[in-house]
Design a protein around this motif. Sequence first.
Motif, PDB file in Angstrom:
ATOM      1  N   SER A   6       0.868  -1.163   0.000  1.00  0.00           N
ATOM      2  CA  SER A   6       0.000   0.000   0.000  1.00  0.00           C
ATOM      3  C   SER A   6       0.910   1.219   0.000  1.00  0.00           C
ATOM      4  CB  SER A   6      -0.893  -0.021   1.238  1.00  0.00           C
ATOM      5  OG  SER A   6      -1.676   1.137   1.293  1.00  0.00           O
ATOM      6  N   GLU A   7       0.896   1.938  -1.112  1.00  0.00           N
ATOM      7  CA  GLU A   7       1.876   2.994  -1.362  1.00  0.00           C
ATOM      8  C   GLU A   7       2.036   3.977  -0.211  1.00  0.00           C
ATOM      9  OE1 GLU A   7       2.561   6.700  -4.450  1.00  0.00           O
ATOM     10  OE2 GLU A   7       0.940   5.301  -4.820  1.00  0.00           O
ATOM     11  N   LYS A   8       0.978   4.554   0.271  1.00  0.00           N
ATOM     12  CA  LYS A   8       1.069   5.644   1.241  1.00  0.00           C
ATOM     13  C   LYS A   8       0.914   5.211   2.692  1.00  0.00           C
ATOM     14  CE  LYS A   8       0.751   8.983  -1.968  1.00  0.00           C
ATOM     15  NZ  LYS A   8       1.947   9.320  -2.636  1.00  0.00           N
ATOM     16  N   GLU A  35       6.929   5.957   0.035  1.00  0.00           N
ATOM     17  CA  GLU A  35       5.952   5.651  -1.005  1.00  0.00           C
ATOM     18  C   GLU A  35       6.342   4.295  -1.580  1.00  0.00           C
ATOM     19  OE1 GLU A  35       5.085   8.733  -3.808  1.00  0.00           O
ATOM     20  OE2 GLU A  35       5.212  10.277  -2.264  1.00  0.00           O
ATOM     21  N   LEU A  36       5.706   3.266  -1.070  1.00  0.00           N
ATOM     22  CA  LEU A  36       6.028   1.902  -1.471  1.00  0.00           C
ATOM     23  C   LEU A  36       5.352   1.607  -2.808  1.00  0.00           C
ATOM     24  CD1 LEU A  36       5.595   0.245   2.014  1.00  0.00           C
ATOM     25  CD2 LEU A  36       7.645   1.280   0.999  1.00  0.00           C
ATOM     26  N   GLU A  37       6.154   1.331  -3.812  1.00  0.00           N
ATOM     27  CA  GLU A  37       5.634   1.238  -5.174  1.00  0.00           C
ATOM     28  C   GLU A  37       5.702  -0.158  -5.773  1.00  0.00           C
ATOM     29  OE1 GLU A  37       4.116   3.566  -6.790  1.00  0.00           O
ATOM     30  OE2 GLU A  37       4.642   5.385  -5.693  1.00  0.00           O
ATOM     31  N   ASP A  50      10.900   1.846  -2.647  1.00  0.00           N
ATOM     32  CA  ASP A  50      10.340   3.075  -2.081  1.00  0.00           C
ATOM     33  C   ASP A  50      10.718   4.225  -3.002  1.00  0.00           C
ATOM     34  OD1 ASP A  50       9.806   5.389  -0.597  1.00  0.00           O
ATOM     35  OD2 ASP A  50      10.962   4.769   1.155  1.00  0.00           O
ATOM     36  N   GLU A  51       9.719   4.803  -3.640  1.00  0.00           N
ATOM     37  CA  GLU A  51       9.954   5.908  -4.565  1.00  0.00           C
ATOM     38  C   GLU A  51      10.488   7.147  -3.850  1.00  0.00           C
ATOM     39  OE1 GLU A  51       7.547   8.197  -8.077  1.00  0.00           O
ATOM     40  OE2 GLU A  51       6.395   7.623  -6.311  1.00  0.00           O
ATOM     41  N   GLU A  96       9.556   2.737  -9.358  1.00  0.00           N
ATOM     42  CA  GLU A  96       8.148   2.378  -9.508  1.00  0.00           C
ATOM     43  C   GLU A  96       7.917   0.885  -9.603  1.00  0.00           C
ATOM     44  OE1 GLU A  96       5.064   3.887  -9.832  1.00  0.00           O
ATOM     45  OE2 GLU A  96       5.856   5.812  -9.227  1.00  0.00           O
ATOM     46  N   GLU A 112      10.970   5.310 -12.865  1.00  0.00           N
ATOM     47  CA  GLU A 112       9.760   5.730 -13.581  1.00  0.00           C
ATOM     48  C   GLU A 112      10.054   6.577 -14.816  1.00  0.00           C
ATOM     49  OE1 GLU A 112       5.978   8.565 -12.366  1.00  0.00           O
ATOM     50  OE2 GLU A 112       7.364   7.947 -10.843  1.00  0.00           O
ATOM     51  N   THR A 154       5.322   2.371 -14.882  1.00  0.00           N
ATOM     52  CA  THR A 154       4.919   2.401 -13.478  1.00  0.00           C
ATOM     53  C   THR A 154       4.765   1.028 -12.846  1.00  0.00           C
ATOM     54  OG1 THR A 154       2.588   2.545 -14.100  1.00  0.00           O
ATOM     55  CG2 THR A 154       3.746   4.622 -13.709  1.00  0.00           C
TER      56      THR A 154
END
Length: 182
Positions: A6-8, A35-37, A50-51, A96, A112, A154
């Motif tokens: 979950s990204e955020k 920000e887990l991508e 992590d972006e 990403e 990305e 992405t």
Amino acid sequence: RLFMVSEKYARLLVVEPAAGPEVRTVVLAVPRHAELEGIAATSRTLLICDEAHAAVYETRLAVVERALTSGDRRPVPLRELRLRGVAVRGGKLGFEGIELDPRSGDVLLLLERSQAGPGSCVSTLFRLRRRDDELLLRGSPLAVELADCAWRLTGLEWYRGRLLALRTQFPGERYEVITIDL
């Protein structure tokens, strides 16, 4: 069992397809504003990109399994792997996607988008070899040309022996799946 991030929200999502499907969550100990991508699984570990911090973290599946079965809500510890030969700063245009090459075991890490020239952008795929707590660049990165700077790659996923990437346009919200030839 499927693993997603979950990204955020600094969460690992564990999907049990046979359960109808059921989604369980595990809290991850990541830096603030992570920000887990992307996520890639080995037989014993999970690698997460992590972006925001231009980082790759690792956790052991056994630790995740213990958190799931015990109901322990404390954050699961992650270890940051040092990136060698990859000069990327964190921010909004960062990592990403992450995957493992099933033939070589190399880690494939996707940047990305970056500016290649005036009005010209590329997405970059880094091939990394694992050595202890480091990921070392192996060979030259692969630049995937983009039609213009509104496009970016992405996500990565292996499907039937091919490496697929999601090409996304924003603004405009268009999505295309492409194959990356390694």
